[in-house]
Write a protein that holds these residues in place. Structure first.
Motif, PDB file in Angstrom:
ATOM      1  N   ILE A 225      -3.411  -7.490  -6.088  1.00 52.79           N
ATOM      2  CA  ILE A 225      -4.597  -7.674  -6.939  1.00 52.79           C
ATOM      3  C   ILE A 225      -5.401  -8.831  -6.361  1.00 52.79           C
ATOM      4  N   ASP A 226      -6.696  -8.569  -6.151  1.00 48.63           N
ATOM      5  CA  ASP A 226      -7.596  -9.631  -5.716  1.00 48.63           C
ATOM      6  C   ASP A 226      -8.053 -10.373  -6.966  1.00 48.63           C
ATOM      7  N   LEU A 227      -7.686 -11.636  -7.059  1.00 49.72           N
ATOM      8  CA  LEU A 227      -8.019 -12.371  -8.285  1.00 49.72           C
ATOM      9  C   LEU A 227      -9.499 -12.715  -8.380  1.00 49.72           C
ATOM     10  N   GLU A 228     -10.182 -12.653  -7.262  1.00 49.32           N
ATOM     11  CA  GLU A 228     -11.628 -12.911  -7.310  1.00 49.32           C
ATOM     12  C   GLU A 228     -12.334 -11.797  -8.061  1.00 49.32           C
ATOM     13  N   THR A 229     -11.960 -10.562  -7.657  1.00 44.47           N
ATOM     14  CA  THR A 229     -12.634  -9.391  -8.232  1.00 44.47           C
ATOM     15  C   THR A 229     -11.883  -8.802  -9.405  1.00 44.47           C
ATOM     16  N   GLY A 230     -10.594  -9.075  -9.472  1.00 38.81           N
ATOM     17  CA  GLY A 230      -9.759  -8.477 -10.512  1.00 38.81           C
ATOM     18  C   GLY A 230      -9.426  -7.032 -10.221  1.00 38.81           C
ATOM     19  N   GLU A 231      -9.598  -6.634  -8.951  1.00 41.92           N
ATOM     20  CA  GLU A 231      -9.377  -5.240  -8.575  1.00 41.92           C
ATOM     21  C   GLU A 231      -8.188  -5.151  -7.627  1.00 41.92           C
ATOM     22  N   LEU A 232      -7.684  -3.904  -7.525  1.00 40.10           N
ATOM     23  CA  LEU A 232      -6.618  -3.655  -6.554  1.00 40.10           C
ATOM     24  C   LEU A 232      -7.177  -3.773  -5.154  1.00 40.10           C
ATOM     25  N   VAL A 233      -6.370  -4.246  -4.248  1.00 36.98           N
ATOM     26  CA  VAL A 233      -6.750  -4.345  -2.848  1.00 36.98           C
ATOM     27  C   VAL A 233      -6.151  -3.136  -2.139  1.00 36.98           C
ATOM     28  N   GLY A 234      -6.980  -2.300  -1.669  1.00 41.13           N
ATOM     29  CA  GLY A 234      -6.511  -1.123  -0.940  1.00 41.13           C
ATOM     30  C   GLY A 234      -5.691  -0.203  -1.825  1.00 41.13           C
ATOM     31  N   GLU A 235      -4.913   0.644  -1.159  1.00 43.67           N
ATOM     32  CA  GLU A 235      -4.090   1.607  -1.888  1.00 43.67           C
ATOM     33  C   GLU A 235      -2.710   1.025  -2.173  1.00 43.67           C
ATOM     34  N   PRO A 236      -2.123   1.366  -3.307  1.00 43.67           N
ATOM     35  CA  PRO A 236      -0.751   0.919  -3.548  1.00 43.67           C
ATOM     36  C   PRO A 236       0.189   1.506  -2.502  1.00 43.67           C
ATOM     37  N   GLN A 237       1.250   0.810  -2.268  1.00 38.03           N
ATOM     38  CA  GLN A 237       2.199   1.229  -1.237  1.00 38.03           C
ATOM     39  C   GLN A 237       3.492   1.679  -1.914  1.00 38.03           C
ATOM     40  N   LEU A 238       3.913   2.890  -1.562  1.00 34.37           N
ATOM     41  CA  LEU A 238       5.159   3.403  -2.147  1.00 34.37           C
ATOM     42  C   LEU A 238       6.338   2.755  -1.435  1.00 34.37           C
ATOM     43  N   LEU A 239       7.269   2.272  -2.161  1.00 29.51           N
ATOM     44  CA  LEU A 239       8.419   1.592  -1.558  1.00 29.51           C
ATOM     45  C   LEU A 239       9.515   2.598  -1.229  1.00 29.51           C
ATOM     46  N   GLU A 240      10.210   2.339  -0.133  1.00 28.04           N
ATOM     47  CA  GLU A 240      11.279   3.262   0.294  1.00 28.04           C
ATOM     48  C   GLU A 240      12.563   2.940  -0.453  1.00 28.04           C
ATOM     49  N   LEU A 241      12.552   3.292  -1.717  1.00 28.55           N
ATOM     50  CA  LEU A 241      13.750   3.048  -2.502  1.00 28.55           C
ATOM     51  C   LEU A 241      14.217   4.361  -3.117  1.00 28.55           C
ATOM     52  N   GLY A 242      15.426   4.375  -3.606  1.00 32.55           N
ATOM     53  CA  GLY A 242      15.977   5.592  -4.174  1.00 32.55           C
ATOM     54  C   GLY A 242      15.173   6.067  -5.377  1.00 32.55           C
ATOM     55  N   LYS A 243      15.394   7.351  -5.751  1.00 37.29           N
ATOM     56  CA  LYS A 243      14.600   7.949  -6.837  1.00 37.29           C
ATOM     57  C   LYS A 243      14.860   7.272  -8.163  1.00 37.29           C
ATOM     58  N   GLN A 244      16.072   6.786  -8.321  1.00 43.74           N
ATOM     59  CA  GLN A 244      16.388   6.135  -9.589  1.00 43.74           C
ATOM     60  C   GLN A 244      16.586   4.635  -9.412  1.00 43.74           C
ATOM     61  N   ALA A 245      16.113   4.151  -8.276  1.00 45.20           N
ATOM     62  CA  ALA A 245      16.203   2.715  -8.033  1.00 45.20           C
ATOM     63  C   ALA A 245      15.189   1.999  -8.901  1.00 45.20           C
ATOM     64  N   TYR A 246      15.617   0.861  -9.377  1.00 48.82           N
ATOM     65  CA  TYR A 246      14.752   0.101 -10.273  1.00 48.82           C
ATOM     66  C   TYR A 246      14.711  -1.334  -9.780  1.00 48.82           C
ATOM     67  N   VAL A 247      13.505  -1.852  -9.563  1.00 45.90           N
ATOM     68  CA  VAL A 247      13.390  -3.238  -9.095  1.00 45.90           C
ATOM     69  C   VAL A 247      13.541  -4.155 -10.305  1.00 45.90           C
ATOM     70  N   ALA A 248      14.703  -4.793 -10.395  1.00 43.40           N
ATOM     71  CA  ALA A 248      14.977  -5.621 -11.572  1.00 43.40           C
ATOM     72  C   ALA A 248      14.255  -6.957 -11.484  1.00 43.40           C
ATOM     73  N   LYS A 249      14.183  -7.482 -10.272  1.00 47.15           N
ATOM     74  CA  LYS A 249      13.614  -8.820 -10.121  1.00 47.15           C
ATOM     75  C   LYS A 249      13.146  -8.986  -8.692  1.00 47.15           C
ATOM     76  N   VAL A 250      12.103  -9.795  -8.491  1.00 51.15           N
ATOM     77  CA  VAL A 250      11.666 -10.140  -7.139  1.00 51.15           C
ATOM     78  C   VAL A 250      11.629 -11.654  -7.048  1.00 51.15           C
ATOM     79  N   VAL A 251      12.251 -12.153  -6.016  1.00 51.45           N
ATOM     80  CA  VAL A 251      12.263 -13.607  -5.802  1.00 51.45           C
ATOM     81  C   VAL A 251      11.670 -13.880  -4.432  1.00 51.45           C
ATOM     82  N   ASN A 252      10.792 -14.810  -4.372  1.00 51.20           N
ATOM     83  CA  ASN A 252      10.217 -15.197  -3.093  1.00 51.20           C
ATOM     84  C   ASN A 252      11.044 -16.352  -2.538  1.00 51.20           C
ATOM     85  N   ALA A 253      11.731 -16.090  -1.441  1.00 50.73           N
ATOM     86  CA  ALA A 253      12.609 -17.131  -0.911  1.00 50.73           C
ATOM     87  C   ALA A 253      12.644 -17.044   0.603  1.00 50.73           C
ATOM     88  N   GLU A 254      12.663 -18.185   1.227  1.00 51.95           N
ATOM     89  CA  GLU A 254      12.758 -18.277   2.691  1.00 51.95           C
ATOM     90  C   GLU A 254      11.665 -17.441   3.379  1.00 51.95           C
TER      91      GLU A 254
END
Lengths: 315, 792
Positions: free
Chosen positions: B167-196
């Motif tokens: 999300i571009d915070l200047e415009t409040g709009e999405l930047v480009g197209e969303p990207q599909l993640l290569e995860l399993g069909k029933q995979a669920y992203v529980a948490k994202v941590v930015n580290a290292e």
């Protein structure tokens, strides 16, 4: 002046020069001896100074400080605090009592066994080895064995109950506690003392004993009049060693009963160990210095007694 | 030769005398001057902002905020939840769930005012046949990166599509197209941590795994089955950078907690052993440096990888409870931004607000000239009111500035037995005894702190050599108005008529039961009454030994009355009270038996219990055991005189007897005991008005939640079922019963840890029938007296 007088003067002069030379040589030799003597002693002296005298002096300094973190000079406050403390008094009485009973007992029993072994009985070396074995047993093992025997549900209480129908005795938490520790002390130190006495007995000149026999002295008279004199320095040494070992018994007592044992087992080292645990170094130092002074008095007395009764032997 | 002896002896004597003289001169006189703050002392100006949102909990089934970030000059927070659903929504096949789901990115200005809300669901939902939900947000180049799922509403599967968008915070709009993640069909992203430098996604699929992304591209993913063992890694508890390019992961494995070190570049994981201190440190990376937040402040890793102080909390003024568990949002050479959680009231519908602290290095210290007041915290962490009291004191007091010294009881435990749960309670007692000893020495010497928080738990310190008797201060000219306090708590806290600490907050413990099953008017059980109660009401099952051992129960009961056995430096356990208690426990209290009911949650109707032993710090805590409805009451543990519930002082403040700034310390005590501070007490505050306010908050939550669930339920919910929800019947009068229990308190749970450990050691053979009580009492008296004599 006549020729004879002149000659005499010359001889005297030569003699005095020779004497001066002799003195010079003698002084040089003395200095050399000093140098060698000091050189050999220096490493040991340094070690003694660094690891014995320096800590002792630091101990003395800490005993006059307010606390481990505050170096204010407080005079004899810490000493007063220690001497008037009920726990210290109890500990001192217990330690002294134990030493007064254990040390003479250790000496007498060891001497008797040494006399017995020295009397020509068969199997002397086997008995000697058996009696020396306790010295080699580690402290932790001794503690374990004593716990098995003397705990409330231990072997001794089992025997008393099964064989004699007696009630159990809480050996380590009753007035019997010191007896248990006394037995442990004697058991552990008897062998070593006995070996020292055996060696001393073997060093007594046989001619003196024989001549006393020929003069009609009986065995008791021979023992007290001759053997005791020759044994006096060994008795003195064994006494000091036993005194030191009587303090070391704290190790076993601590492992058996912890920081705060039953009051008859509460020794000076418990007091000081707890002071160390509580980081009260001033109290610890004061207690240690007081104990040191008492030890000096006791050992001084032993020196005096040794000199009085055995001094003629050395000369 | 004789000369040699004389010379040697003289030399030795001279050395000793000289040495002694040198040593003696090393004794110095302390200047006795207290530390004063100078203008050149480091200081960070601190700004505290509470992010004020406009979400009214009444409009939502659930609304929560999480993951604050700083983006430029704005703060951005994710709000997630569910709006209030109309009746019949769950049975309507055409119901538009997506419009009720809340995934909002709320922007706040530097003053904490809401400036814009981006409704992300509208942007990220795939189509009308899907519902979308944001799982995590991370800072990105243009603004904010969002990880989200799309799930078909009418599908009978749990298949989801995981995607990433920016999300571009200047415009409040999405930047480009969303990207599909290569995860399993029933995979669920529980948490994202930015580290290292990586986005570390905690993904729940058939098993847990971690997927690493950098610059929007997947770099690697873990295979725990291969690296650690099949099904060895269960639930992932937390993950954070270790400051050295690796990710540290705490996970559960076969009931134990294990630590894994993962390489983000390769995804390879290995199990490692680490100690608790390292695990507490979570490193965050900013502008080439690694920072971590500790209880003392923010630390930075220098070029050699060693920690150095960066922004220490003694060099600024913040609420240390808020900072505990906070997140570093930004850090520069001269400052930092910290996101924390504010005060959570007992109205759980209102989530604790996000609090932002900004630190900026000042040119000079504004507290110049103030005397430093050393405050020791024996509790390791600060409760909210203690932290707030410290902050308020430093803000308002013109003469003193309080700096904190922490004493951690873990440092005094035997390291070999740390974490061994079988010995935990014994080792905790020994550790506390050691801590008390160390503190006592420091207090006696005058080098200790001026003020002590948490001394109520250390009876060894209740001595005028260590602590000041506060009764003289309370009644003095600059005293306290005790009429607004629970004076029974203050009286119970006194030791031989002296008050060595001010009890600011407390919890009370006792037996929660139906008052119709106990003698009328009783506030506690006598020993005979308890025996009857256990056999008749509890069907022979003692409520205490369900979870605890007989010894622990005995220790707790003895803690409530042991002060009578240790008086004026004399130990005397040969008293009827002790004998009665010991005999009672031997004859009537069974030993704890592990019946395998660890999963049983007490307080529920199906647990079959008629009494519970509980420690109550709030009304919701009592509500959990309130299935007795209007008859729910808390009474004291068994004692010879039927005492009421006993109190454990959770927050206390004391003054060192050797403090050179007792007036400043007393002002600190007054601040801690003020209405302004006690309103934030986590437990029960000493102040009656503060307690009433707390009870009102809790009542409001209870009533609102009660109405919510009764409206939603087709069948009426009985009083017995309400504790399942943590609720009580609003008409039951539980708050009044709660206050009555507090007012019936007359004893404090405290103990001399050293003596208590002797009692516990010696009483065991008596309980086992091996020794008679007389001999046990003799030994206890003997050994306890030695302890007391040593302290004189």
């Amino acid at each position: 002046m006549s020729e004879k007088q002149q000659q005499r003067g010359e001889v005297l002069l030569k003699r005095s020069e020779l004497n001066k030379q002799k003195k010079r040589l003698h002084r040089r030799r003395k200095i050399l001896d000093w140098g060698v003597f000091t050189g050999y002693l220096l490493p040991s002296l340094l070690g003694v100074f660094l690891f014995f005298f320096m800590p002792l002096l630091m101990l003395l300094k800490t005993s006059f400080q307010k606390s481990s973190t505050n170096t204010d000079f407080v005079g004899f406050t810490n000493y007063t605090r220690v001497i008037t403390n009920g726990a210290f008094k109890d500990a001192s009485i217990n330690t002294l009592t134990f030493a007064l009973i254990a040390v003479p007992l250790a000496i007498v029993l060891a001497l008797l066994i040494a006399l017995l072994l020295n009397s020509g009985m068969p199997g002397k070396s086997i008995f000697r080895s058996i009696l020396l074995n306790p010295m080699m047993v580690p402290v932790a093992s001794i503690v374990l064995i004593w716990q098995v025997f003397f705990s409330y549900n231990g072997v001794i209480n089992g025997w008393l109950g099964n064989l004699f129908g007696l009630d159990k005795i809480d050996w380590l938490k009753s007035s019997y506690a010191q007896i248990v520790i006394l037995i442990m002390f004697i058991w552990k130190n008897l062998g070593y003392n006995m070996v020292l006495f055996l060696a001393a007995l073997n060093n007594i000149p046989t001619e003196v004993i024989e001549s006393a026999k020929m003069d009609g002295a009986g065995p008791v008279k021979r023992f007290f009049a001759i053997k005791m004199h020759y044994l006096s320095s060994t008795i003195f040494f064994v006494g000091i060693m036993s005194l030191i070992n009587s303090f070391k018994i704290f190790r076993e007592v601590y492992l058996l009963t912890g920081d705060y044992p039953f009051d008859t087992l509460y020794m000076l080292q418990h007091y000081m160990n707890n002071a160390f645990r509580h980081l009260d170094y001033s109290r610890l130092s004061s207690g240690a210095i007081i104990m040191c002074i008492v030890m000096i008095i006791i050992v001084g007395f032993l020196f005096f007694a040794e000199a009085k009764f055995g001094g003629d032997i050395e000369e | 030769m004789v000369n040699y002896r004389k010379v040697s002896a003289c030399a030795l004597a001279a050395t000793m005398v000289l040495g002694m003289g040198t040593m003696m001169t090393a004794c110095t006189n302390k200047s006795g001057k207290a530390e004063v703050i100078s203008a050149s002392d480091t200081w960070y100006n601190t700004t505290r902002i509470v992010l004020k949102d406009s979400y009214d909990p009444a409009d939502y089934e659930l609304i929560q905020h999480d993951q604050p970030m700083v983006c430029g000059d704005k703060y951005v927070v994710l709000y997630a939840g569910l709006k209030k659903m109309p009746a019949g929504a769950f049975t309507d096949p055409n119901f538009d769930y997506n419009s009720y789901l809340v995934s909002d990115l709320v922007e706040f200005d530097k003053d904490g005012n809401e400036i814009r809300t981006l409704h992300l669901n509208d942007m990220i939902v795939k189509s009308a046949d899907y519902v979308a939900q944001v799982t995590s947000v991370v800072p990105s180049e243009k603004g904010v990166g969002i990880y989200y799922i799309n799930q078909k509403t009418k599908a009978l599967t749990l298949d989801v599509e995981n995607s990433y968008a920016e999300i571009d915070l200047e415009t409040g709009e999405l930047v480009g197209e969303p990207q599909l993640l290569e995860l399993g069909k029933q995979a669920y992203v529980a948490k994202v941590v930015n580290a290292e430098g990586y986005d570390c996604l905690e993904v729940s699929d058939e098993n847990f795994q971690i997927v690493f992304y950098k610059d929007g591209k997947q770099v690697s993913k873990t295979d725990f089955d291969k690296d650690i063992g099949k099904d060895k890694v269960g639930y992932i508890d937390s993950m954070y950078g270790n400051g050295a390019g690796k990710l540290l992961v705490q996970a559960y494995s076969d009931g134990d907690t294990i630590t894994l070190e993962v390489d983000p570049q390769s995804g390879k994981a290995q199990q490692i052993e680490t100690d608790a201190d390292i695990l507490k440190k979570h490193y965050t990376y900013f502008e080439g440096n690694e920072y971590c937040l500790t209880s003392d402040g923010i630390k930075k890793l220098n070029a050699s990888g060693e920690e150095e102080d960066f922004i220490m909390f003694d060099d600024c003024n913040i609420n240390r409870n808020e900072s505990n568990g906070g997140n570093i949002l930004a850090a520069t050479e001269n400052g930092a931004v910290l996101a924390c959680t504010g005060f959570q009231s007992d109205n759980y519908f209102e989530q604790a607000p996000t609090v932002i602290y900004t630190f900026e290095k000042a040119d000079s210290n504004p507290n110049e000239g103030k005397k430093v007041l050393k405050v020791a915290n024996l509790n390791t962490t600060f409760s909210y009111n203690e932290a707030e009291g410290l902050r308020v004191f430093n803000e308002t007091n013109k003469d003193c500035f309080a700096k904190v010294v922490t004493y951690d009881v873990d440092d005094y435990k035997d390291s070999k037995t740390k974490g061994n749960s079988e010995n935990d309670s014994i080792e905790e007692g020994k550790g506390k005894a050691q801590l008390a000893n160390a503190l006592a020495v420091e207090l006696m010497s005058g080098d200790g702190p001026d003020v002590i928080l948490g001394a109520a738990d250390y009876a060894e310190l209740f001595n005028e050599d260590y602590l000041v008797d506060l009764t003289t201060y309370i009644g003095g000219d600059n005293g306290l108005d005790t009429s607004k306090y629970f004076t029974n708590i203050i009286d119970a806290s006194k030791e031989d008529g002296k008050l060595f600490y001010m009890p600011n907050a407390f919890v009370f413990s006792g037996i929660v039961c139906d008052k119709t099953t106990i003698p009328s008017g009783a506030v506690g059980f006598t020993l005979d009454q308890y025996k009857t109660f256990v056999s008749d009401t509890c069907n022979g099952e003692d409520p205490y030994t369900l979870d605890s051992t007989r010894l622990e129960f005995f220790e707790e009961c003895l803690s409530n009355c042991h002060e009578a056995m240790i008086k004026d430096g004399k130990a005397n356990f040969d008293q009827q009270e002790f004998r009665d208690l010991a005999n009672f426990f031997k004859d009537s209290i069974p030993e704890h038996v592990d019946n395998g009911d660890e999963d049983l949650v007490y307080g529920m109707p199906e647990d079959g219990k008629n009494a519970y032993v509980a420690t109550i710090g709030s009304l919701p805590a009592l509500a959990m055991y309130s299935r007795f409805g209007a008859n729910t009451t808390v009474v004291g543990l068994p004692s010879s005189d039927g005492k009421g519930p006993s109190v454990y002082i959770s927050d206390s403040v004391s003054i060192s007897a050797k403090s050179e700034n007792k007036d400043g310390a007393w002002e600190f005590v007054k601040t801690m005991s003020s209405d302004e501070v006690l309103q934030y007490a986590d437990a029960n505050p000493l102040n009656k008005e503060a307690l009433d306010a707390k009870l009102k908050e809790a009542e409001k939550f209870n009533t609102d939640y009660y109405n919510l669930i009764t409206e939603a339920s087709d069948t009426p919910i009985s009083d017995e079922e309400l504790p399942m929800y943590g609720l009580y019947n609003p008409d039951s009068g539980l708050p009044e019963s709660y206050k009555a229990s507090i007012e019936s308190v007359s004893s404090i749970t405290t103990c001399d840890n050293e003596i208590m450990s002797i009692v516990i050691e010696e009483i065991q053979p008596f309980f086992e029938g091996q020794k008679d009580l007389d001999s046990v009492i003799e030994i206890i008296n003997n050994r306890a007296q030695t302890v007391l004599d040593e302290r004189k």
